[in-house]
Design a protein around this motif. Sequence first.
Motif, short mmCIF file in Angstrom:
data_model
loop_
_atom_site.label_atom_id
_atom_site.label_comp_id
_atom_site.label_asym_id
_atom_site.label_seq_id
_atom_site.Cartn_x
_atom_site.Cartn_y
_atom_site.Cartn_z
N THR A 182 35.18 47.35 32.10
CA THR A 182 35.18 47.47 30.64
C THR A 182 36.31 48.40 30.18
O THR A 182 37.07 48.07 29.28
CB THR A 182 33.82 48.00 30.14
N ASP A 193 36.08 51.43 35.51
CA ASP A 193 35.29 50.19 35.56
C ASP A 193 36.02 49.09 34.80
O ASP A 193 37.05 49.32 34.16
CB ASP A 193 33.88 50.39 35.02
N LEU A 247 39.74 46.73 30.66
CA LEU A 247 40.10 45.77 29.61
C LEU A 247 40.58 46.48 28.35
O LEU A 247 41.55 46.06 27.71
CB LEU A 247 38.91 44.87 29.29
N GLU A 248 39.91 47.56 27.98
CA GLU A 248 40.32 48.33 26.80
C GLU A 248 41.70 48.95 27.00
O GLU A 248 42.56 48.90 26.11
CB GLU A 248 39.29 49.41 26.49
#
Length: 52
Positions: free
Chosen positions: A35, A33, A38-39
């Motif tokens: 999130t 996903d 991005l991490e």
Amino acid sequence: MTKILLVEDEVALSEPLAFLLDKEGYEIIVAEDGTAALELFASHSPDLILLD
């Protein structure tokens, strides 16, 4: 080694694609996903991002 961040929420698509790219010599990082993507982007600094 070239790092590729693969962002795909369907495991049926991400696993075979990751396998093929790994077989070609790329380091594959998979996120399910946005999130997680991005991490992983922040911590791994990929050379290329493939997203769904």
